[in-house]
Design an enzyme around this catalytic site. Structure first.
Site, PDB file in Angstrom:
ATOM      1  N   ARG A  89       0.833  -1.222   0.000  1.00 55.23           N
ATOM      2  CA  ARG A  89       0.000   0.000   0.000  1.00 55.23           C
ATOM      3  C   ARG A  89       0.863   1.266   0.000  1.00 55.23           C
ATOM      4  O   ARG A  89       0.510   2.266   0.624  1.00 55.23           O
ATOM      5  CB  ARG A  89      -0.973   0.032   1.186  1.00 55.23           C
ATOM      6  CG  ARG A  89      -1.928  -1.109   1.254  1.00 55.23           C
ATOM      7  CD  ARG A  89      -2.892  -1.157   0.064  1.00 55.23           C
ATOM      8  NE  ARG A  89      -3.665  -2.368   0.146  1.00 55.23           N
ATOM      9  CZ  ARG A  89      -3.267  -3.529  -0.386  1.00 55.23           C
ATOM     10  NH1 ARG A  89      -2.153  -3.602  -1.093  1.00 55.23           N
ATOM     11  NH2 ARG A  89      -3.992  -4.607  -0.257  1.00 55.23           N
TER      12      ARG A  89
ATOM     13  N   SER B 208     -10.662  -0.531   3.680  1.00 57.86           N
ATOM     14  CA  SER B 208      -9.813  -0.751   4.865  1.00 57.86           C
ATOM     15  C   SER B 208      -9.214   0.573   5.310  1.00 57.86           C
ATOM     16  O   SER B 208      -8.530   1.227   4.522  1.00 57.86           O
ATOM     17  CB  SER B 208      -8.672  -1.706   4.531  1.00 57.86           C
ATOM     18  OG  SER B 208      -9.192  -2.909   4.064  1.00 57.86           O
TER      19      SER B 208
ATOM     20  N   GLU C 177      -4.339   3.578   6.045  1.00 60.04           N
ATOM     21  CA  GLU C 177      -4.081   3.396   4.619  1.00 60.04           C
ATOM     22  C   GLU C 177      -4.653   4.616   3.876  1.00 60.04           C
ATOM     23  O   GLU C 177      -4.174   5.009   2.823  1.00 60.04           O
ATOM     24  CB  GLU C 177      -4.811   2.109   4.195  1.00 60.04           C
ATOM     25  CG  GLU C 177      -4.750   1.782   2.754  1.00 60.04           C
ATOM     26  CD  GLU C 177      -5.560   0.517   2.420  1.00 60.04           C
ATOM     27  OE1 GLU C 177      -5.433  -0.506   3.110  1.00 60.04           O
ATOM     28  OE2 GLU C 177      -6.323   0.581   1.444  1.00 60.04           O
TER      29      GLU C 177
HETATM   30  C1  FAD Z   1     -15.393  -0.291  -0.390  1.00 57.65           C
HETATM   31  C2  FAD Z   1     -13.931  -0.063  -0.681  1.00 57.65           C
HETATM   32  C3  FAD Z   1     -13.097  -1.151  -0.883  1.00 57.65           C
HETATM   33  C4  FAD Z   1     -11.737  -0.960  -1.161  1.00 57.65           C
HETATM   34  N1  FAD Z   1     -10.946  -2.055  -1.366  1.00 57.65           N
HETATM   35  C5  FAD Z   1      -9.633  -1.894  -1.641  1.00 57.65           C
HETATM   36  C6  FAD Z   1      -8.796  -3.039  -1.868  1.00 57.65           C
HETATM   37  O1  FAD Z   1      -9.243  -4.180  -1.853  1.00 57.65           O
HETATM   38  N2  FAD Z   1      -7.483  -2.821  -2.111  1.00 57.65           N
HETATM   39  C7  FAD Z   1      -6.954  -1.569  -2.167  1.00 57.65           C
HETATM   40  O2  FAD Z   1      -5.742  -1.461  -2.404  1.00 57.65           O
HETATM   41  N3  FAD Z   1      -7.723  -0.474  -1.965  1.00 57.65           N
HETATM   42  C8  FAD Z   1      -9.036  -0.602  -1.708  1.00 57.65           C
HETATM   43  N4  FAD Z   1      -9.826   0.500  -1.489  1.00 57.65           N
HETATM   44  C9  FAD Z   1      -9.213   1.841  -1.509  1.00 57.65           C
HETATM   45  C10 FAD Z   1      -9.361   2.594  -2.855  1.00 57.65           C
HETATM   46  O3  FAD Z   1     -10.378   2.046  -3.627  1.00 57.65           O
HETATM   47  C11 FAD Z   1      -8.068   2.564  -3.673  1.00 57.65           C
HETATM   48  O4  FAD Z   1      -7.010   3.101  -2.931  1.00 57.65           O
HETATM   49  C12 FAD Z   1      -8.204   3.337  -4.985  1.00 57.65           C
HETATM   50  O5  FAD Z   1      -7.066   3.134  -5.786  1.00 57.65           O
HETATM   51  C13 FAD Z   1      -8.399   4.838  -4.778  1.00 57.65           C
HETATM   52  O6  FAD Z   1      -8.723   5.398  -6.034  1.00 57.65           O
HETATM   53  P1  FAD Z   1      -9.425   6.797  -6.176  1.00 57.65           P
HETATM   54  O7  FAD Z   1      -9.449   7.143  -7.621  1.00 57.65           O
HETATM   55  O8  FAD Z   1     -10.734   6.777  -5.491  1.00 57.65           O
HETATM   56  O9  FAD Z   1      -8.408   7.729  -5.403  1.00 57.65           O
HETATM   57  P2  FAD Z   1      -8.721   9.063  -4.553  1.00 57.65           P
HETATM   58  O10 FAD Z   1      -9.358   8.663  -3.260  1.00 57.65           O
HETATM   59  O11 FAD Z   1      -9.438  10.053  -5.390  1.00 57.65           O
HETATM   60  O12 FAD Z   1      -7.260   9.564  -4.278  1.00 57.65           O
HETATM   61  C14 FAD Z   1      -6.381   8.860  -3.437  1.00 57.65           C
HETATM   62  C15 FAD Z   1      -5.040   9.610  -3.411  1.00 57.65           C
HETATM   63  O13 FAD Z   1      -4.440   9.554  -4.698  1.00 57.65           O
HETATM   64  C16 FAD Z   1      -4.266  10.864  -5.252  1.00 57.65           C
HETATM   65  N5  FAD Z   1      -4.594  10.737  -6.683  1.00 57.65           N
HETATM   66  C17 FAD Z   1      -5.735  10.258  -7.227  1.00 57.65           C
HETATM   67  N6  FAD Z   1      -5.638  10.227  -8.569  1.00 57.65           N
HETATM   68  C18 FAD Z   1      -4.404  10.702  -8.878  1.00 57.65           C
HETATM   69  C19 FAD Z   1      -3.702  10.931 -10.105  1.00 57.65           C
HETATM   70  N7  FAD Z   1      -4.234  10.645 -11.302  1.00 57.65           N
HETATM   71  N8  FAD Z   1      -2.451  11.456 -10.039  1.00 57.65           N
HETATM   72  C20 FAD Z   1      -1.883  11.755  -8.848  1.00 57.65           C
HETATM   73  N9  FAD Z   1      -2.502  11.568  -7.662  1.00 57.65           N
HETATM   74  C21 FAD Z   1      -3.745  11.037  -7.678  1.00 57.65           C
HETATM   75  C22 FAD Z   1      -5.217  11.769  -4.472  1.00 57.65           C
HETATM   76  O14 FAD Z   1      -4.733  13.104  -4.431  1.00 57.65           O
HETATM   77  C23 FAD Z   1      -5.199  11.100  -3.095  1.00 57.65           C
HETATM   78  O15 FAD Z   1      -4.061  11.504  -2.367  1.00 57.65           O
HETATM   79  C24 FAD Z   1     -11.200   0.351  -1.225  1.00 57.65           C
HETATM   80  C25 FAD Z   1     -12.048   1.452  -1.024  1.00 57.65           C
HETATM   81  C26 FAD Z   1     -13.403   1.249  -0.763  1.00 57.65           C
HETATM   82  C27 FAD Z   1     -14.295   2.441  -0.575  1.00 57.65           C
END
Ligand code: FAD
Length: 337
Positions: A164, A238, A333
């Site tokens: 992570r 998580s 995380e």
């Molecule tokens: C129900 C649920 C289940 C999940 N299960 C998992 C799992 O099994 N495994 C896992 O690893 N994660 C899991 N996650 C966490 C999450 O889905 C991941 O971390 C996902 O990759 C976040 O993507 P996002 O586009 O929503 O990022 P955001 O929440 O929008 O951003 C996260 C971070 O990344 C930065 N960011 C986003 N996009 C970019 C970009 N293009 N360039 C630079 N920085 C950027 C943002 O500024 C922020 O700091 C889960 C979340 C939920 C709600």
């Protein structure tokens, strides 16, 4: 470019926290992204990059420009005997990308089905589930340097992937916008069914022949039975990472807590944070509008009008109680903003 002002971010984060963005813009191309970054520079604000908002906890109004990434596109840019190299825009929904890969018989990400968020955020924390992580299928990424507005390429080594973790959460935090990711997906699948309840779920569904779709369906079924859907109850998956502790410490704890689970790895023994939190009595606890999920203690939830700071304070109390009982530090995380 259409810059909006004083926008509620409630529907832009899966926790459903109601904080505002002073300025907000969606970008669909690199040109629009550059324009937005230049505008932010002219306003002397450091813009916040937003994907699907599924890994953030908003603790304050964002007194800056929030740039929502909507860069699309999925295409095979190269292939060799064993792999397709697929370049995917950072705004593509992660699960949609997994489904596209399955349809095209590109193997390697089926175990990562149903993870919310965008492709661009996937390398940020090296997303992982059911025995597979992004680093296993990663070839390279292209990112825009916020300062120079030049596109730079990063290979896996430069991304410094860990559990992570990546360089973008540390040394390069806030410095780049990921524009696309190139994945190295197998022509001949190597199935990973040994992790979690995948095999049992396949058996229960009467599946005898493995396929990318069968594994994806099994993962979806397991996830839906275990994790709350953010559309129904605000959460960010998580909240904490699973800690790895020295194996000697684990053995000592095992003498006292005979049921403590532990999984050896190269750094020591990984202990499920969910077990530690449950042992401290947090599972299912509700405090007004926020709480700890009843089925999965690793997930903190917002029942509706919860505040990001309340969740942050709850997280701190959980961390402290785990440390007091087991002498183990657990770390979030989720990104606090
Ligand atoms: C129900 C649920 C289940 C999940 N299960 C998992 C799992 O099994 N495994 C896992 O690893 N994660 C899991 N996650 C966490 C999450 O889905 C991941 O971390 C996902 O990759 C976040 O993507 P996002 O586009 O929503 O990022 P955001 O929440 O929008 O951003 C996260 C971070 O990344 C930065 N960011 C986003 N996009 C970019 C970009 N293009 N360039 C630079 N920085 C950027 C943002 O500024 C922020 O700091 C889960 C979340 C939920 C709600």
């Amino acid at each position: 470019m259409n810059i909006l002002e004083n926008i509620s971010l409630k529907t832009f984060n899966t926790f459903g926290i109601d904080k505002t963005a002073r300025f907000f813009v969606s970008v669909k191309s690199i040109e629009e992204l550059k324009e937005a970054l230049e505008w932010a520079k002219s306003q002397k604000v450091n813009p916040l990059i937003l994907g699907g908002g599924s890994n953030i906890l908003l603790t304050q109004n964002q007194d800056t420009l929030v740039i929502k990434i909507e860069l699309e596109g999925i295409k095979v840019v190269q292939e060799d005997d064993d792999f397709y190299f697929v370049e995917t825009g950072s705004g593509v929904n992660w699960h949609q990308f997994v489904l596209t890969a399955i349809e095209n018989n590109w193997a390697g990400i089926e175990n990562l089905s149903l993870i919310p968020g965008t492709v661009g955020a996937s390398p940020m924390q090296n997303i992982g589930a059911y025995g597979v992580e992004i680093k296993d299928v990663f070839s390279s990424l292209k990112a825009l340097n916020k300062e120079t507005l030049e596109i730079e390429a990063f290979n896996a080594e430069q991304c410094q992937f860990g559990y992570r973790e990546s360089v973008f959460k540390h040394e390069l935090k806030g410095k780049y916008v990921i524009c696309s990711v190139i994945f190295r997906l197998r022509k001949e699948p190597v199935f990973h069914t040994e992790y979690g309840a995948i095999l049992e779920t396949l058996e229960a569904s009467g599946i005898s022949e493995l396929s990318l779709k069968a594994i994806s369906d099994a993962v979806i079924q397991i996830r839906q039975s275990k994790l709350p859907d953010p559309k129904e109850i605000g959460n960010s998956g998580s909240f904490f990472k699973n800690p790895t502790i020295p194996t000697e410490q684990y053995e000592l704890l095992k003498n006292q807590y005979t049921s403590i689970p532990g999984y050896p790895n190269i750094e020591g023994t990984k202990v499920p944070a969910a077990w530690l939190i449950e042992q401290c009595g947090w599972k299912g606890k509700r405090f007004g509008e926020i709480g700890v999920h009843a089925k999965q203690p690793l997930v903190l939830v917002n029942y509706g009008d919860g505040d990001g700071n309340e969740i942050k304070n709850l997280a701190t109390k959980i961390q402290q109680s785990v440390f007091d009982k087991f002498g183990i530090s657990i770390h979030p995380e989720v990104n606090f903003l």
